[in-house]
Every structure is written in structure tokens, then in C-alpha cells.
Write a protein that holds these residues in place. Structure first.
Motif, short mmCIF file in Angstrom:
data_model
loop_
_atom_site.label_atom_id
_atom_site.label_comp_id
_atom_site.label_asym_id
_atom_site.label_seq_id
_atom_site.Cartn_x
_atom_site.Cartn_y
_atom_site.Cartn_z
N PRO A 1 0.82 -1.21 0.00
CA PRO A 1 0.00 0.00 0.00
C PRO A 1 0.86 1.27 0.00
N ALA A 2 0.23 2.39 -0.22
CA ALA A 2 0.94 3.66 -0.22
C ALA A 2 1.17 4.14 1.20
N ASN A 3 2.18 4.97 1.35
CA ASN A 3 2.45 5.57 2.64
C ASN A 3 1.23 6.36 3.11
N GLY A 4 0.82 6.16 4.37
CA GLY A 4 -0.32 6.88 4.92
C GLY A 4 -1.66 6.21 4.72
N THR A 5 -1.69 5.01 4.09
CA THR A 5 -2.96 4.32 3.87
C THR A 5 -3.62 3.96 5.20
N ILE A 6 -4.95 4.14 5.25
CA ILE A 6 -5.73 3.77 6.43
C ILE A 6 -6.61 2.58 6.08
N PHE A 7 -6.49 1.51 6.83
CA PHE A 7 -7.33 0.32 6.66
C PHE A 7 -8.37 0.30 7.76
N ALA A 8 -9.61 0.01 7.39
CA ALA A 8 -10.69 -0.10 8.37
C ALA A 8 -11.14 -1.55 8.43
N LEU A 9 -10.99 -2.17 9.57
CA LEU A 9 -11.46 -3.55 9.73
C LEU A 9 -12.98 -3.58 9.69
N PRO B 1 -4.01 -7.96 9.85
CA PRO B 1 -3.90 -6.65 10.51
C PRO B 1 -4.50 -6.61 11.89
N TRP B 2 -3.96 -5.71 12.72
CA TRP B 2 -4.57 -5.39 14.00
C TRP B 2 -4.52 -3.88 14.19
N PRO B 3 -5.44 -3.32 14.98
CA PRO B 3 -5.55 -1.87 15.09
C PRO B 3 -4.25 -1.21 15.57
N GLY B 4 -4.05 -0.01 15.08
CA GLY B 4 -2.88 0.77 15.49
C GLY B 4 -2.14 1.34 14.30
N ARG B 5 -1.09 2.09 14.59
CA ARG B 5 -0.24 2.64 13.55
C ARG B 5 1.02 1.79 13.45
N HIS C 1 13.23 0.95 1.61
CA HIS C 1 11.99 1.73 1.53
C HIS C 1 11.19 1.48 2.80
N GLU C 2 10.48 2.51 3.25
CA GLU C 2 9.72 2.43 4.48
C GLU C 2 8.45 3.26 4.35
N ILE C 3 7.34 2.73 4.86
CA ILE C 3 6.08 3.47 4.83
C ILE C 3 5.40 3.34 6.19
N GLY C 4 4.39 4.21 6.40
CA GLY C 4 3.55 4.11 7.58
C GLY C 4 2.12 3.84 7.18
N ILE C 5 1.44 2.98 7.92
CA ILE C 5 0.03 2.69 7.67
C ILE C 5 -0.71 2.72 8.99
N GLU C 6 -2.03 2.73 8.92
CA GLU C 6 -2.86 2.72 10.12
C GLU C 6 -4.01 1.75 9.93
N VAL C 7 -4.31 1.00 10.96
CA VAL C 7 -5.45 0.09 10.95
C VAL C 7 -6.41 0.53 12.05
N ARG C 8 -7.65 0.73 11.67
CA ARG C 8 -8.66 1.13 12.63
C ARG C 8 -9.56 -0.05 12.92
N GLY C 9 -9.73 -0.35 14.20
CA GLY C 9 -10.40 -1.56 14.59
C GLY C 9 -11.90 -1.43 14.66
N ALA C 10 -12.57 -2.61 14.87
CA ALA C 10 -14.02 -2.65 15.01
C ALA C 10 -14.37 -3.93 15.74
N SER C 11 -15.50 -3.91 16.43
CA SER C 11 -15.94 -5.12 17.12
C SER C 11 -16.38 -6.16 16.10
N VAL D 1 -12.65 -6.43 2.40
CA VAL D 1 -11.78 -5.53 3.15
C VAL D 1 -12.05 -4.12 2.66
N SER D 2 -12.37 -3.22 3.56
CA SER D 2 -12.63 -1.83 3.19
C SER D 2 -11.34 -1.03 3.31
N VAL D 3 -10.91 -0.44 2.25
CA VAL D 3 -9.68 0.35 2.25
C VAL D 3 -10.02 1.79 1.89
N ARG D 4 -9.55 2.73 2.70
CA ARG D 4 -9.78 4.15 2.43
C ARG D 4 -8.44 4.86 2.39
#
Length: 736
Positions: free
Chosen positions: A642-650, A695-699, A713-723, A732-735
């Protein structure tokens, strides 16, 4: 009235008039306080380039000196209004006696009011006639006239009178009358025009036939009775023009209308900067009238050459690279256009391929690509939320493996879309906004079509964004007046800006599409890119030299498609001609190579492309490019997605074990694919060109390592959790 009452009224009138006489202004004061109904817009050298109507109470032009007034008009006004003007001292006592005698016998006469007395009425509201002057007003005019004669010369009195007198309707003063009714400056009026003009002084609201009759009498007094032939029709036609005109008032009837669209933009900026305050009568701009004429003439000539191809509109913008000054601003093609009032330099149009240089610059910065990286120019189907996106090249032909240099220079579409897949529409959108482009929607709204310019931009904003390439990647707003703008800020790196400039200046890189000899080639250093939007609605050419950035758009205000008009045949010839004029006596040299860039001798396996000296961002250089068994080009490994800064929503509807994120690397061959490895938050994740992660929630920080264990090469991503809920459809919803 008794003798006593008459004397009393005369005494009161004289007292009032003595006070009025003390208030008679100096000639210089009257002239300096005169204000045209138009705001005059001037270029950087003081030349008038446009006039914009600002006062709608009356239509007034510039103050006209007596030396610049037609001799015929000066003769006509004296013969008609005050035959003894140069003999009396403000009051024509001979005329007073004649008027008194005529009144005694009920005989109509011209009256005893001299030009000086009429001027006194124009200068003093209290002495001005409404429905006939009172006895006190007449006495007041006489006293003020005498005072004027003592302080002013005869020429000053006549000059002020001609500039202040109403002629017809809202026309006040000689300049407004002359240019509105006759389309001439006051110095060019002939005897017939002068007679009609002077006839209006006595009866501004008279019918054309009455004006013509009076004008014929004036012509006889001027010993030119032959000019009375056909005067009725001539007068009717002239007076028809006194009706208020739309648009910019007198500007439409003057030669000084070189930059009407810039003028309106400048006035809008001035009003926004000082709301509620009156605008100055004259505004200086950054425009250069000489360059403006070159741009206007070039656009007009080349659009006429395209006659029959359904193209009638165009616009040109020239910017000074260092200052951001708008040197030329042609908002429309004028008489050729069916919408000449529309400012096409500010109108939003689809950008086409002109956005590709910014995309490749970003990919180079992120070390996803180099100018030598091979990109696959073959049909591709990309899944989107609305179905498949299937980009095609302009000529519907495909080149196979091509370098970034060739793909950008020849404006190939499929490689650009593949590059956007790496960069992502979201990140590319942020880059374009940072460069001042007015994108109104999010990156996800445009999707992969953003690589091909599906977003709407204005010519001014696009040209200014290209100016950032000339300024080592720094962006600053353009300016139309000499006011300070915000300080430049780095948007692209100097290294990536230099590489893109080197590519766009390379005529060999664009030879595949445009050939070696085209309007894109100049005899001095320039870098340029063309663009054509969907269905040939918009056509662009934007590029820069050492000192200037020039942008050209051609198309139709209606949005209708042009017929067989491409960037190289539509906008490019105008761009070329304007650039040549700008550098007729000024050299343009290639920019110096900045720190962080190196030039390396490069060869391609199987002569895929000719050997050359290629420019690289330091640390990404390769000397040999070959296509491996997987079809990937050998180069620097990088994280493709994925691209740097991508946010994944579980998704709570999907079991956690079914939601995996895939990491993909590019720049690998079959032999090196298994040599790279991955780390997530400092811990080993896997090896190979792609790995899956639960994935698990967190940056999180994701790193790609080469065979020696070095992070490339290095990137940062974020995963947002859900019950978690009960199992449902797997997705998988990717934003981004």
C-alpha cells in the motif's frame, strides 16, 4: 416688481454671489479632481491596457486638454454658444442688452449666458439651472463668471467647459461624447461631427431631427453648408450609440482594451482587499503590453488557421518564473469567440495529460521509479468501485516496455495509470492541491483517471503549477499587481523537479509521438508538455524556459469537440511563437544540476532503448536495465502498495482471520524477488516480492530490506479496529 423690490433682490443677489465668487476653485483644482467613470488599468510601464466601468451615475472619460481638442469643435462651440467669448470679461453685456430688448418685444433669442457663466453653473450646484434660472442665480453666475475670468485664462475656461458639460443621456464631457458617439478621440472630430456635438449642448434630449436641424445651422455659420447633405441619417445613427452599452462602457470603444479579462480580475482582487472603499482611478499591474500584444496576435492568427476544425476559443498566460508576475494574460480569442466575455484563463477545464509530469515527479521522489525505470505500455484493466477502468493511449497503439523518460516525453497513457496505482490517487491529489490546482473533489472521486487529467483546472493555476518546476519544486502564488505574496514553499524536491525538466526538454524522448521536429522544439532550452482532454474538448501546451513559464489553452466555450486538433497542432504553435518572442534577445540555458542528482551512462538489454546518459536521484542510479522473466525492470526495490499513509478499516461483518493486507514490492526480477524481506514494527514479517499480513488496530511501520538487510523503503500505515460480528460477506474496506 417695483423699483424698490428690484433693488432689494439685486442687493441680496450680489451678497450671495460675492460669497459664491470667493469659492470659485482654481483651474488646477478642477482638473485634478476630475475622475473618469472608468478605472484605468495600466501595464508595468504605465501604458493603458484596459478600462473598466466603475461609476454608473454618469459616463465620463479622461480629461482632454484644449490642445487635444478638434479645431472644428472649438470653432463650433464658440460660434454656437458665445460668439464674443474672446472679447468679454465673463458677461456679454451686448448680449444682455439684445436679450432684454428681445424679451421686451417677446422675440426669441439665443440668450445672454456666456460660456464662462455656463461653466460657473457647472462648477457650483447652487448656480445650476433646473427649470429656468432665478434672478439670483443669474446674478450669481455673472459674479462667478467675472471671478473666473480674473483667475483663469480663456483657454482654461474653454477646456474646463468642454470637459464638464453634459452632452446627451449619461454622457458628460468631451471624451465620453466623442468616443461613444463617433468612436474617435476628441482631436479627430471633423466639422460635421463637431456640429452635431455642439448642437447637443443646447438641447441634450432633443430628437435626432431637431439636433440635425440645429447642427446644419452651425455648419452654415462655419461656412460649410455642404456638410448638411445626409446629416439627418448621420445624426440619427450617432445618437443611437448614446444608449448605455453593456460591459466595460467606453473601454469597448477604445483602442486601450488590450487585457479586459485581467483588468476585471485585478479590480475584483482590489475590491476584496478593501471592501467598501473606493478604488483608485488608476491601477498598475505586472502585465507587459508588448508581450500581451504578441500573445493576442499569435492566438488570433493560429485560431484563424484552424478555421474549419470547430475551434474558436483560446487563452494564453505568461508568468515570470522568479517573481510570479503575470506578464501576459489573454482571456479569450476576442472577435473569433462566441463568448468573448468569458475569461478562459480562469475557467475550469479538464487538464488532460498536463498532470503527468507532477505524477512522475512524485513517483521519483518516493523512489518508486527513476527516469530509466521500465513501465509496461500494454492494455490493462483496473477494478474500481464502478467497474473496470480501461485506459487507452491517444493513438490506440501500445509500445510494450518503455522507460519513464519515453513514457512521459511521448505522453503515453497506460504507463501513467500504472504509476498512479503505485502513488495512489489520494496522495497524488494532495500533491496537486499543494501546487495550487483547484481540485474540488477528493482523490478517490477521480480515481485512476486522475493520471490522465480528469480533474478540472484553470490555465492560470496550471501554468503557475508548472512554474514550480522552474523554481526547483517551490510553489508560490502568481500575482497580477506588485503586491507581496506568500513566501515560496517546497512542494517537490529540487532533484525530482530537475529530472522532470530534463525529460520534458528532451526532443528524443517525445519523438515516438511528436517526432523530432515539432512546435515543441525551440532553438533554446525549454521544457514543455501538451495535453488533450476527452473527446478533444480541451487542448493544452504548458512549458517553461529559464525565465518564463507559458501556458496556452484552445477549445470551445461551449465544450464542443474540436475536429482533429491535438496538443501539437492546436495550442503548441501559439506556445512556440510566444516563447520565441520572449527570448528573441534573451538566452535560455538549461538549469544547473542540483545536489542529490547524478548523471550516469545507461544501456538497455537488447537495445530496448538507445544508450544514453541518464539523470537519477542520488542512490537510485543503475547502469544497465534488462527485463527479467517476470517482465519487471531491474532497478531499486520499493514498496509498490500500500501507499504511505494508507488507512485500513477492519470490517466488523468479516471474521478477523479473513481480513488480510498484502504488501507488494516492485523493482525486482525473478532472480532478486526472493532476496528482499519485510519488517513490520521492527519485527520480521516475511520474504519475497509480496507478503500477506493479518492486521490489528494501530499505527505501523512497514520496511522493505534488500539482500544485505539494508532498509531500502519504508512506509507508515494505520489500521482502525471494530468489534467483530457474526460472519458475513468477505471484504476488506480500504480508504486512502
Amino acid at each position: 416688481m417695483t423699483i424698490r423690490q428690484t433693488r432689494r433682490a439685486l442687493a441680496v443677489g450680489l451678497l450671495l454671489c460675492a460669497a459664491a465668487a470667493q469659492a470659485v476653485p482654481a483651474f488646477r483644482e478642477v482638473r485634478d479632481n476630475w475622475r473618469s467613470a472608468d478605472i484605468v488599468v495600466a501595464d508595468r510601464h504605465g501604458e493603458t491596457v484596459a478600462r473598466v466601468r466603475d461609476d454608473f451615475q454618469a459616463r465620463r472619460g479622461d480629461w482632454v486638454t484644449l490642445a487635444d481638442t478638434s479645431p472644428a469643435l472649438r470653432t463650433a462651440i464658440v460660434l454656437s454658444e458665445d460668439r464674443r467669448f474672446y472679447a468679454h470679461s465673463g458677461v456679454d453685456w451686448q448680449g444682455v442688452a439684445a436679450a432684454a430688448w428681445a424679451n421686451l418685444w417677446n422675440t426669441r433669442t439665443r440668450g445672454a449666458s456666456t460660456l464662462t457663466m455656463q461653466l460657473a453653473g457647472l462648477l457650483d450646484e447652487d448656480l445650476r439651472a433646473r427649470r429656468g434660472r432665478s434672478f439670483g442665480q443669474k446674478v450669481g453666475q455673472a459674479v462667478s463668471a467675472a471671478s473666473l475670468e480674473r483667475g483663469w485664462s480663456k483657454d482654461q475656461i474653454l477646456e474646463a467647459y468642454l470637459n464638464l458639460v453634459p452632452f446627451r443621456g449619461e454622457l458628460v464631457g468631451l471624451s465620453a461624447m466623442s468616443q461613444t458617439l463617433f468612436g474617435k478621440v476628441p482631436g479627430g472630430l471633423d466639422a460635421r461631427e463637431a456640429a452635431v456635438a455642439v448642437a447637443l449642448v443646447r438641447s441634450p434630449n432633443a430628437t435626432p431631427l431637431q439636433v440635425s436641424k440645429r447642427a446644419c445651422g452651425i455648419l452654415r455659420d462655419m461656412k460649410q453648408p455642404g456638410e448638411c447633405d445626409g446629416l439627418d441619417g448621420f445624426t440619427a445613427l450617432a445618437l443611437a450609440k448614446s444608449v448605455s452599452l453593456p460591459g466595460d462602457g467606453l473601454a469597448a470603444r477604445r483602442g486601450a482594451n488590450l487585457a479586459p479579462h485581467l483588468a476585471r480580475a485585478v479590480l475584483a482582487q482590489a475590491r476584496a482587499a478593501a471592501p467598501g472603499k473606493p478604488l483608485p482611478p488608476r491601477i498598475a499591474t505586472t502585465l507587459d503590453a508588448g508581450v500581451q500584444r504578441v500573445a493576442v496576435d499569435s492566438l488570433d492568427r493560429h485560431l484563424r488557421e484552424l478555421a474549419g476544425r470547430n475551434v474558436e476559443d483560446g487563452a494564453v498566460v505568461v508568468l515570470d518564473n522568479a517573481s510570479g508576475d503575470v506578464v501576459a494574460y489573454v482571456g479569450s480569442s476576442g472577435a473569433l469567440s462566441g463568448a468573448a466575455e468569458v475569461d478562459h484563463a480562469a475557467a475550469l477545464r479538464q487538464a488532460g495529460s498536463t498532470l503527468k509530469p507532477f505524477l512522475y515527479a512524485q513517483a521519483i521522489e518516493e523512489r518508486r521509479l527513476t527516469a530509466a525505470s521500465l513501465l509496461d505500455d500494454r492494455p490493462v484493466n483496473l477494478p474500481t468501485g464502478g467497474g473496470l477502468y480501461i485506459p487507452q493511449n491517444y493513438d490506440h497503439r501500445y509500445a510494450g516496455w518503455v522507460s519513464l523518460r519515453a513514457a512521459l516525453g511521448s505522453s503515453l497513457n497506460v504507463p501513467a495509470v500504472r504509476t498512479l496505482v503505485m502513488v495512489t490517487p489520494h496522495r497524488f491529489h494532495r500533491r496537486l492541491v499543494a501546487l495550487g490546482l483547484p481540485l474540488t473533489q477528493s482523490g478517490d472521486y477521480y480515481g485512476y483517471s486522475l493520471a490522465l487529467g480528469s480533474a478540472d483546472v484553470s490555465l492560470l493555476s496550471l501554468t503557475n503549477a508548472y512554474r514550480s518546476f522552474a523554481n526547483s519544486g517551490a510553489y508560490a502564488p502568481a500575482r497580477m499587481t506588485a503586491v507581496a505574496t506568500s513566501a515560496p514553499r517546497a512542494v517537490m524536491t529540487p532533484a525530482s523537479a530537475y529530472v522532470i525538466g530534463d525529460v520534458l526538454a528532451d526532443r528524443h524522448a517525445r519523438a515516438r509521438t511528436f517526432g523530432l521536429d515539432s512546435p515543441l522544439t525551440t532553438r533554446f532550452w525549454t521544457a514543455v508538455k501538451t495535453g488533450t482532454s476527452k473527446d478533444m474538448r480541451d487542448n493544452w501546451a504548458v512549458g517553461w524556459s529559464q525565465r518564463y513559464t507559458v501556458g496556452v489553452w484552445v477549445g470551445n466555450a461551449s465544450g464542443a469537440s474540436m475536429h482533429d486538433v491535438s496538443g501539437v497542432s492546436g495550442a503548441a504553435p501559439v506556445w512556440h511563437e510566444v516563447m520565441e518572442a520572449l527570448h528573441a534577445g534573451t538566452p535560455s540555458r538549461a538549469p544547473a544540476m542540483p545536489a542529490g542528482v547524478e548523471r550516469v551512462a545507461l544501456t538497455f538489454d537488447g537495445n530496448l532503448e538507445p544508450a544514453r546518459d541518464e539523470v537519477f536521484v542520488a542512490g537510485t542510479a543503475v547502469r544497465y536495465i534488462r527485463v527479467g522473466s517476470t517482465g519487471q525492470a531491474q532497478g531499486a526495490p520499493a514498496i509498490a502498495s500500500p501507499a504511505n499513509g494508507t488507512i485500513f478499516a477492519l470490517d466488523p461483518d468479516i471474521p478477523p482471520a479473513a481480513q488480510r493486507v498484502w504488501f507488494h514490492a516492485d523493482g525486482l526480477t525473478g532472480q532478486t524477488a526472493n532476496a528482499v524481506s519485510w519488517r513490520l514494527d521492527g519485527k520480521p514479517l516475511g520474504k519475497g516480492g509480496q507478503v500477506a499480513w493479518l492486521p490489528w488496530p494501530g499505527r505501523h511501520r512497514v520496511q522493505l530490506l534488500d539482500a544485505g538487510g539494508k532498509v531500502v523503503h519504508e512506509i507508515g500505515i494505520e489500521v482502525r479496529g471494530a468489534s467483530v460480528r457474526e460472519a458475513g460477506p468477505q471484504k476488506v474496506s480500504v480508504r486512502r
